[in-house]
Write a protein that holds these residues in place. Structure first.
Motif, PDB file in Angstrom:
ATOM      1  N   SER A 116       0.838  -1.214   0.000  1.00  0.00           N
ATOM      2  CA  SER A 116       0.000   0.000   0.000  1.00  0.00           C
ATOM      3  C   SER A 116       0.866   1.255   0.000  1.00  0.00           C
ATOM      4  O   SER A 116       0.582   2.225  -0.714  1.00  0.00           O
ATOM      5  CB  SER A 116      -0.892   0.026   1.246  1.00  0.00           C
ATOM      6  OG  SER A 116      -1.848  -0.986   1.181  1.00  0.00           O
TER       7      SER A 116
ATOM      8  N   ARG B  27       1.568   4.230  -3.040  1.00  0.00           N
ATOM      9  CA  ARG B  27       1.335   5.650  -2.728  1.00  0.00           C
ATOM     10  C   ARG B  27       2.610   6.472  -2.877  1.00  0.00           C
ATOM     11  O   ARG B  27       2.551   7.661  -3.194  1.00  0.00           O
ATOM     12  CB  ARG B  27       0.741   5.773  -1.323  1.00  0.00           C
ATOM     13  CG  ARG B  27      -0.739   5.321  -1.270  1.00  0.00           C
ATOM     14  CD  ARG B  27      -1.160   5.065   0.167  1.00  0.00           C
ATOM     15  NE  ARG B  27      -2.586   4.782   0.329  1.00  0.00           N
ATOM     16  CZ  ARG B  27      -3.176   3.605   0.083  1.00  0.00           C
ATOM     17  NH1 ARG B  27      -2.466   2.592  -0.388  1.00  0.00           N
ATOM     18  NH2 ARG B  27      -4.475   3.440   0.299  1.00  0.00           N
TER      19      ARG B  27
ATOM     20  N   THR C  19      -5.724  -1.177  -6.170  1.00  0.00           N
ATOM     21  CA  THR C  19      -5.231   0.074  -5.578  1.00  0.00           C
ATOM     22  C   THR C  19      -4.782   1.026  -6.686  1.00  0.00           C
ATOM     23  O   THR C  19      -5.099   2.223  -6.661  1.00  0.00           O
ATOM     24  CB  THR C  19      -4.057  -0.217  -4.615  1.00  0.00           C
ATOM     25  OG1 THR C  19      -4.493  -1.185  -3.654  1.00  0.00           O
ATOM     26  CG2 THR C  19      -3.617   1.029  -3.886  1.00  0.00           C
TER      27      THR C  19
ATOM     28  N   ARG D 191      -8.079   2.357  -8.633  1.00  0.00           N
ATOM     29  CA  ARG D 191      -9.001   3.238  -7.896  1.00  0.00           C
ATOM     30  C   ARG D 191      -8.314   4.554  -7.509  1.00  0.00           C
ATOM     31  O   ARG D 191      -8.912   5.621  -7.622  1.00  0.00           O
ATOM     32  CB  ARG D 191      -9.565   2.500  -6.691  1.00  0.00           C
ATOM     33  CG  ARG D 191     -10.450   1.314  -7.124  1.00  0.00           C
ATOM     34  CD  ARG D 191     -11.271   0.767  -5.984  1.00  0.00           C
ATOM     35  NE  ARG D 191     -12.171  -0.296  -6.441  1.00  0.00           N
ATOM     36  CZ  ARG D 191     -12.127  -1.554  -5.994  1.00  0.00           C
ATOM     37  NH1 ARG D 191     -11.244  -1.903  -5.074  1.00  0.00           N
ATOM     38  NH2 ARG D 191     -12.981  -2.461  -6.449  1.00  0.00           N
TER      39      ARG D 191
ATOM     40  N   SER E 197     -13.459   1.447   3.051  1.00  0.00           N
ATOM     41  CA  SER E 197     -12.499   1.149   1.990  1.00  0.00           C
ATOM     42  C   SER E 197     -11.444   2.250   1.901  1.00  0.00           C
ATOM     43  O   SER E 197     -11.763   3.406   1.618  1.00  0.00           O
ATOM     44  CB  SER E 197     -13.217   1.029   0.638  1.00  0.00           C
ATOM     45  OG  SER E 197     -12.265   1.119  -0.412  1.00  0.00           O
ATOM     46  N   ALA E 198     -10.191   1.848   2.121  1.00  0.00           N
ATOM     47  CA  ALA E 198      -9.089   2.817   2.014  1.00  0.00           C
ATOM     48  C   ALA E 198      -8.887   3.241   0.567  1.00  0.00           C
ATOM     49  O   ALA E 198      -8.430   4.358   0.301  1.00  0.00           O
ATOM     50  CB  ALA E 198      -7.809   2.202   2.561  1.00  0.00           C
ATOM     51  N   GLN E 199      -9.215   2.358  -0.369  1.00  0.00           N
ATOM     52  CA  GLN E 199      -9.035   2.712  -1.780  1.00  0.00           C
ATOM     53  C   GLN E 199     -10.015   3.815  -2.180  1.00  0.00           C
ATOM     54  O   GLN E 199      -9.635   4.783  -2.852  1.00  0.00           O
ATOM     55  CB  GLN E 199      -9.208   1.479  -2.671  1.00  0.00           C
ATOM     56  CG  GLN E 199      -8.092   0.460  -2.445  1.00  0.00           C
ATOM     57  CD  GLN E 199      -8.241  -0.781  -3.293  1.00  0.00           C
ATOM     58  OE1 GLN E 199      -9.244  -0.961  -3.981  1.00  0.00           O
ATOM     59  NE2 GLN E 199      -7.250  -1.653  -3.236  1.00  0.00           N
TER      60      GLN E 199
ATOM     61  N   ARG F 123      -7.175   1.701   6.563  1.00  0.00           N
ATOM     62  CA  ARG F 123      -5.749   2.074   6.584  1.00  0.00           C
ATOM     63  C   ARG F 123      -5.581   3.549   6.215  1.00  0.00           C
ATOM     64  O   ARG F 123      -6.247   4.034   5.292  1.00  0.00           O
ATOM     65  CB  ARG F 123      -4.920   1.144   5.691  1.00  0.00           C
ATOM     66  CG  ARG F 123      -5.238   1.211   4.247  1.00  0.00           C
ATOM     67  CD  ARG F 123      -4.573   0.059   3.480  1.00  0.00           C
ATOM     68  NE  ARG F 123      -5.180  -1.208   3.845  1.00  0.00           N
ATOM     69  CZ  ARG F 123      -4.686  -2.406   3.578  1.00  0.00           C
ATOM     70  NH1 ARG F 123      -3.554  -2.527   2.909  1.00  0.00           N
ATOM     71  NH2 ARG F 123      -5.313  -3.503   3.938  1.00  0.00           N
TER      72      ARG F 123
ATOM     73  N   ILE G 276      -8.424  -6.944   6.836  1.00  0.00           N
ATOM     74  CA  ILE G 276      -9.208  -7.474   5.713  1.00  0.00           C
ATOM     75  C   ILE G 276      -8.385  -8.422   4.826  1.00  0.00           C
ATOM     76  O   ILE G 276      -8.861  -9.486   4.432  1.00  0.00           O
ATOM     77  CB  ILE G 276      -9.859  -6.318   4.896  1.00  0.00           C
ATOM     78  CG1 ILE G 276     -10.829  -6.860   3.858  1.00  0.00           C
ATOM     79  CG2 ILE G 276      -8.831  -5.397   4.245  1.00  0.00           C
ATOM     80  CD1 ILE G 276     -12.120  -7.357   4.409  1.00  0.00           C
ATOM     81  N   ASP G 277      -7.129  -8.064   4.543  1.00  0.00           N
ATOM     82  CA  ASP G 277      -6.326  -8.900   3.637  1.00  0.00           C
ATOM     83  C   ASP G 277      -5.786 -10.152   4.332  1.00  0.00           C
ATOM     84  O   ASP G 277      -5.300 -11.068   3.673  1.00  0.00           O
ATOM     85  CB  ASP G 277      -5.148  -8.085   3.072  1.00  0.00           C
ATOM     86  CG  ASP G 277      -5.626  -7.006   2.102  1.00  0.00           C
ATOM     87  OD1 ASP G 277      -6.755  -7.128   1.572  1.00  0.00           O
ATOM     88  OD2 ASP G 277      -4.886  -6.041   1.886  1.00  0.00           O
TER      89      ASP G 277
ATOM     90  N   LYS H 194     -12.579  -9.021  -3.746  1.00  0.00           N
ATOM     91  CA  LYS H 194     -11.119  -8.873  -3.825  1.00  0.00           C
ATOM     92  C   LYS H 194     -10.631  -9.528  -5.130  1.00  0.00           C
ATOM     93  O   LYS H 194     -11.432  -9.792  -6.026  1.00  0.00           O
ATOM     94  CB  LYS H 194     -10.464  -9.490  -2.589  1.00  0.00           C
ATOM     95  CG  LYS H 194     -10.838  -8.776  -1.297  1.00  0.00           C
ATOM     96  CD  LYS H 194     -10.282  -7.367  -1.266  1.00  0.00           C
ATOM     97  CE  LYS H 194     -10.695  -6.619  -0.011  1.00  0.00           C
ATOM     98  NZ  LYS H 194     -10.336  -5.204  -0.065  1.00  0.00           N
TER      99      LYS H 194
HETATM  100  C1  S3P Z   1      -5.733  -1.217   0.022  1.00  0.00           C
HETATM  101  C2  S3P Z   1      -6.982  -1.211   0.595  1.00  0.00           C
HETATM  102  C3  S3P Z   1      -7.781  -2.424   0.814  1.00  0.00           C
HETATM  103  C4  S3P Z   1      -6.934  -3.689   0.694  1.00  0.00           C
HETATM  104  C5  S3P Z   1      -6.010  -3.649  -0.491  1.00  0.00           C
HETATM  105  C6  S3P Z   1      -5.070  -2.459  -0.409  1.00  0.00           C
HETATM  106  C7  S3P Z   1      -5.024   0.074  -0.136  1.00  0.00           C
HETATM  107  O1  S3P Z   1      -8.796  -2.479  -0.182  1.00  0.00           O
HETATM  108  O2  S3P Z   1      -7.758  -4.825   0.639  1.00  0.00           O
HETATM  109  O3  S3P Z   1      -5.244  -4.842  -0.567  1.00  0.00           O
HETATM  110  O4  S3P Z   1      -3.800   0.060  -0.384  1.00  0.00           O
HETATM  111  O5  S3P Z   1      -5.678   1.114  -0.010  1.00  0.00           O
HETATM  112  P1  S3P Z   1     -10.252  -1.766   0.026  1.00  0.00           P
HETATM  113  O6  S3P Z   1     -10.041  -0.317   0.084  1.00  0.00           O
HETATM  114  O7  S3P Z   1     -11.029  -2.174  -1.180  1.00  0.00           O
HETATM  115  O8  S3P Z   1     -10.788  -2.343   1.293  1.00  0.00           O
END
Ligand code: S3P
Length: 428
Positions: free
Chosen positions: A21, A25, A93, A96, A165-167, A192, A310-311, A338
């Protein structure tokens, strides 16, 4: 591929590969900032290489020297129209978050992924970005890639996230940095927070209070030097392996322990695991973790902890097959969208090896302990399912054959060779 077994346990130490992640970024922040960004310990796995390729297509110079990645940032306004369709590969990631960046860039581009990514829902990012003024269209089926983006003038919004969802949150934040006015995001559960942390690190302004995040745009970020810690999602496979195998002790070095990612540690400790934290590096939010064999017991996993692990749920499900009692995982319906449907894939593949595991609408029910046996199993093209199955195979007396093992290259290309270093030779 014939998988490793480890009836004598696993022992030794490993440097855990860099966080996926944060690696994604670091490229994105480097590209949208002014000036040079240097990334130490970048994860050279397929997903993060997709992000590099996308930003090169958007006109950003990205080079590698002495194990460091250098990004010559040009600001949002310096990104240029790609000459061909952007390819996010298998990486949700990449797709999105890049949509949030492209939403405000004054050109038209198309982005697609591999067969798995082109089946994953994008409406969750398209809806808030459209509210901010973005012009996004599915080229074939409405909410699935390939997607066409035409950059527009964006404005701030207030957005109550319907899913954790962090994404999605990060896509909105990248758009908010370009938008006129204030954007307020209210998270469903805290996910996250690497994007929020990096906005601050790159000199931006962001306010975070509990589940509320406020950004006022437009903002200009400045290039930085980033050091990526190890990925706790990769460490998770060894945390579980050393816990469930007898005679095991493993030292995992430089693991990222950002509190929005450490649900796996909380759950394993609750199940009776023996994990110790040493050498805390507060600046990089990293520590060494020592894990030893333990007798695990079942637990219930639900609610606000879910986004923090989640992962890790497939590997936690494997731990539960070796724990005494019934483990119940709820509120994890996101697993269905996923890289593959991880609820079904986990249940289906572990059942082939003798586990007592039932898929439910929003999680899994696992009755333990069960002894696992040899079988032919399939990663379903999903890196985390493939690695979980290799850890399951360590417990078996008979051989396990894994179909589609190359999926591990998405996040951890050295996984099989790293694991082999820890497997004890049978002295007989
Ligand atoms: C991630 C967010 C999570 C995670 C993915 C990486 C990220 O997804 O499952 O492996 O780096 O923001 P979601 O935002 O869909 O939960």
């Amino acid at each position: 591929m014939k998988l490793l077994t480890a009836k004598n346990g696993i022992n030794g130490e490993l440097v855990i590969p860099a966080d996926k992640s944060i690696s994604h970024r670091s490229i994105m922040f480097g590209a949208i900032s002014k000036g040079t960004t240097i990334v130490n310990n970048f994860l050279k796995a397929e997903d993060c290489l997709s992000t590099i390729a996308v930003f090169k297509q958007l006109g950003v110079r990205i080079t590698e020297k002495n194990e460091q990645i250098m990004i010559e940032g040009k600001g949002f306004e310096g990104l240029t129209a790609p000459s061909s369709r952007l390819d996010a590969g298998n990486s949700g990631t990449t797709m999105r978050l890049v949509l949030g960046i492209l939403a405000g860039c004054p050109f038209t581009s198309e982005i697609a992924g591999d067969a798995s990514l082109n089946r994953r829902p994008m409406e969750r990012v398209m809806k808030p970005l459209r509210e901010m003024g973005a012009d996004l269209q599915g080229t074939a089926e409405a909410e699935f890639p390939p997607l066409k983006v035409t950059g527009n003038t964006l404005h701030g919004i207030e957005y109550h996230m319907p899913i954790a969802s962090a994404q999605v949150k990060s896509a909105i934040l990248f758009a908010a940095l370009q938008a006129e006015g204030t954007t307020k995001i209210i998270e469903k559960e805290q996910s996250r927070n690497h994007t929020e942390e990096m906005i601050k690190q790159f000199g931006g302004k962001i306010q975070v209070e509990g589940k509320e995040i406020i950004v006022t745009g437009p903002q200009q970020l400045i290039g930085q030097e980033v050091t990526v810690p190890g990925d706790i999602s990769s460490a998770a496979f060894y945390l579980v392996a050393a816990s469930i195998l007898a005679n095991s002790e493993v030292l995992l070095k430089q693991v990222g322990i950002n509190p929005t990612r450490t649900g796996i540690l909380d759950v394993l400790m609750q199940m009776g695991a023996n994990i110790e934290e040493r050498q805390l590096d507060e600046q990089n939010q990293a520590a060494d973790l020592i894990v030893r064999s333990a007798q695990l017991h079942a637990c219930e996993i639900q609610g606000e902890i879910i986004p923090r692990l989640i992962d890790e749920l497939p590997i936690i499900a494997l731990a539960a097959t070796q724990a005494t009692g019934t483990t119940i995982i709820r509120d994890a319906q996101e697993l269905k969208v996923k890289e593959t449907n991880r609820i079904d894939a986990t249940a289906e593949e572990l059942t082939k090896m003798g586990a007592n595991i039932e898929p439910t609408e929003d999680g899994l029910i696992i009755h333990g302990p069960t002894s696992l046996h040899g079988a032919t199993v399939d990663s379903h093209g999903d890196h985390r399912i493939g690695m979980m199955l290799q850890i399951a195979a360590l417990l078996t007396a008979e051989p396990v054959e894994l179909l589609n093992p190359e999926a591990v290259n998405i996040s951890y290309p050295e996984f099989f060779t790293d694991l082999a270093k820890l497997v004890q030779e049978d002295p007989s």
